[in-house]
Write a protein that holds these residues in place. Structure first.
Motif, PDB file in Angstrom:
ATOM      1  N   UNK A 121       0.815  -1.217   0.000  1.00  0.00           N
ATOM      2  CA  UNK A 121       0.000   0.000   0.000  1.00  0.00           C
ATOM      3  C   UNK A 121       0.842   1.258   0.000  1.00  0.00           C
ATOM      4  N   UNK A 122       2.156   1.133   0.036  1.00  0.00           N
ATOM      5  CA  UNK A 122       3.002   2.305   0.273  1.00  0.00           C
ATOM      6  C   UNK A 122       4.283   2.252  -0.561  1.00  0.00           C
ATOM      7  N   UNK A 231      -2.975   4.347  -5.874  1.00  0.00           N
ATOM      8  CA  UNK A 231      -4.386   4.325  -5.511  1.00  0.00           C
ATOM      9  C   UNK A 231      -5.101   3.046  -5.910  1.00  0.00           C
ATOM     10  N   UNK A 232      -4.483   2.259  -6.738  1.00  0.00           N
ATOM     11  CA  UNK A 232      -5.169   1.051  -7.160  1.00  0.00           C
ATOM     12  C   UNK A 232      -5.563   1.053  -8.623  1.00  0.00           C
ATOM     13  N   UNK A 233      -5.359   2.165  -9.317  1.00  0.00           N
ATOM     14  CA  UNK A 233      -5.717   2.191 -10.739  1.00  0.00           C
ATOM     15  C   UNK A 233      -4.905   1.178 -11.531  1.00  0.00           C
ATOM     16  N   UNK A 234      -3.604   1.119 -11.247  1.00  0.00           N
ATOM     17  CA  UNK A 234      -2.759   0.179 -11.991  1.00  0.00           C
ATOM     18  C   UNK A 234      -3.161  -1.249 -11.661  1.00  0.00           C
ATOM     19  N   UNK A 249       2.667  -9.358  -0.961  1.00  0.00           N
ATOM     20  CA  UNK A 249       2.669  -8.073  -0.260  1.00  0.00           C
ATOM     21  C   UNK A 249       4.023  -7.880   0.409  1.00  0.00           C
ATOM     22  N   UNK A 250       4.637  -6.742   0.138  1.00  0.00           N
ATOM     23  CA  UNK A 250       5.904  -6.423   0.801  1.00  0.00           C
ATOM     24  C   UNK A 250       5.617  -5.420   1.909  1.00  0.00           C
ATOM     25  N   UNK A 260      -0.131  -0.210   6.331  1.00  0.00           N
ATOM     26  CA  UNK A 260      -0.075  -0.002   4.888  1.00  0.00           C
ATOM     27  C   UNK A 260      -0.189  -1.346   4.158  1.00  0.00           C
ATOM     28  N   UNK A 261       0.428  -2.372   4.735  1.00  0.00           N
ATOM     29  CA  UNK A 261       0.321  -3.706   4.130  1.00  0.00           C
ATOM     30  C   UNK A 261      -1.128  -4.161   4.118  1.00  0.00           C
ATOM     31  N   UNK A 262      -1.834  -3.830   5.206  1.00  0.00           N
ATOM     32  CA  UNK A 262      -3.250  -4.193   5.257  1.00  0.00           C
ATOM     33  C   UNK A 262      -4.013  -3.530   4.107  1.00  0.00           C
ATOM     34  N   UNK A 263      -3.646  -2.271   3.843  1.00  0.00           N
ATOM     35  CA  UNK A 263      -4.304  -1.573   2.733  1.00  0.00           C
ATOM     36  C   UNK A 263      -3.962  -2.237   1.398  1.00  0.00           C
TER      37      UNK A 263
END
Ligand code: ATP
Ligand code: MG
Length: 360
Positions: A121-122, A231-234, A249-250, A260-263
């Motif tokens: 997420x980051x 944001x998630x578009x990609x 997830x890293x 952030x990983x949760x996101x």
């Protein structure tokens, strides 16, 4: 004196109205994501065809409702016919092989057995470093590996892989560039140095589509995709374009990074991409001189988080200056010093991922 003259209904007007419909949960609209397949107008009657790839049956229903609401409010629309088709992304193992004659519109890359995306997420947690070294480790484990840099804003894979060649084109498709036995494609290989990259929404979709479908990947066991932070578009573009087998997830061990990983996990789940597991990067410090370990950021947070979320923990990568130095030199540590502790840690993660892909 004169009544208002109604402008005739046009395809452009309908398309414009459809741009107000967002993909559920995202800020981007359904037109830019290519969900609108056709618009036909006959007099006042409008036919709209939509096609979506998702495992979540609520999403097509929601989009269809929103499309009806958007077009019913458009002046001049008489009879409205919305045709929605939805398709499940192929599960891993059902991926059509090269030449297998897949159903039309089915998102796959010919000849590629597994596609995994590395994300978080980051920014700055080491996604690209992990993607590059995982890919190199899989290649050393005798897999045919491709590496796709989906970070079109800040592509870093070619620099980390020491690749400077410009891709050639064969039969209207880009030929990937090869280094250390891996095939790779990145926006950085196509642009001149320092050229600013300004992307508008629909171009992101196009670029992602071209990088996955318009590249001569050949036969691959695994295609590793390095995702941008964002944001998630990609991610959504990717999930719409190709069938991802899973997401890695890293994270770093601190609490804030775990949030952030949760996101990141939530993002993969929103586009129905299975979580393969969590890699904890910069997990502990290894002194390059004496080899002593130190838990700078705390330790074990990634593992606890994986347990809490019931997803596999794929391993921990130490914070080790040689990892950064190798990345800057364009020689990943897995290639430069395969016997080093960090290289072995990447190998363990690669084995864990391959094991999951094979057993799924
Ligand atoms: N385990 C590690 N030990 C030492 N340095 C590391 C480690 N992992 C990553 N780095 C360094 O941290 C920096 C950021 O890493 P990287 O570019 O891989 O992160 P990223 O998550 O892909 O960033 P972005 O969000 O910008 O794409 C790089 O300089 C990289 O060399
Ligand atoms: Mg990166």
């Amino acid at each position: 004196m004169f009544g208002r003259v109604e402008q005739p209904l046009t395809e452009d007007k309908v398309r414009e109205a459809l741009k107000a419909v967002k993909f559920p949960g995202f800020s981007r609209d359904i037109v830019s994501f290519g969900i609108v397949k056709s618009i036909n107008i006959a007099g006042n009657n409008v036919d709209v065809a939509l096609h979506i790839v998702t495992r979540d049956s609520a999403i097509p229903q929601q989009i269809e409702r929103d499309v009806r609401a958007a077009l019913t409010g458009l002046s001049g629309v008489g009879r409205l016919n919305v045709q929605m088709t939805a398709q499940q992304p192929p599960q891993q193992g059902q991926m059509p092989m090269a030449g297998a004659g897949a159903a039309p519109g089915r998102p796959h890359i010919e000849g590629v057995k597994h596609i995994i995306a590395v994300g978080s997420g980051k920014g700055g947690v080491g996604k690209s470093t992990v993607a590059v070294n995982l890919a190199c480790a899989m290649s050393q484990l005798k897999c045919e590996v491709g590496l796709m840099d989906a970070d079109i804003y800040g592509p870093s894979v070619p620099k980390m892989m020491g690749a400077t060649q410009k891709p050639t084109i064969t039969e209207e498709k880009l030929d990937p560039v090869e280094n250390f036995g891996l095939k790779m494609m990145s926006m950085a290989l196509l642009l001149d140095d320092n050229a600013p990259v300004i992307w508008r929404g629909p171009m992101i979709m196009k670029a992602i589509q071209q990088f996955s479908l318009a590249v001569n990947w050949g036969a691959l066991d695994v295609l590793v995709v390095d995702l941008p932070p964002g944001t998630g578009d990609a991610q959504l573009s990717l999930a719409q374009t190709i069938a991802l087998d899973g997401g890695v997830i890293v994270t770093t061990p601190q609490d804030v990074a775990l949030e952030v990983a949760r996101r990141g996990i939530a993002m993969f789940e929103k586009v129905n991409v299975k979580i393969l597991g969590i890699v904890e990067n910069m997990s502990f410090y290894v002194c390059p001189h004496c080899g002593q370990h130190d838990d700078i950021f705390g330790h074990g947070g990634g593992k606890q988080e994986a347990e809490r979320l019931e997803v596999p923990f794929l391993g921990e990568i130490p914070l080790f200056s040689e990892i950064r130095i190798c990345g800057d030199k364009g020689l990943p540590i897995v290639v430069a010093s395969p016997q080093s502790e960090p290289a072995k840690a990447f190998h363990r993660c690669a084995e864990a991922v391959l094991g999951l892909l094979r057993s799924a």
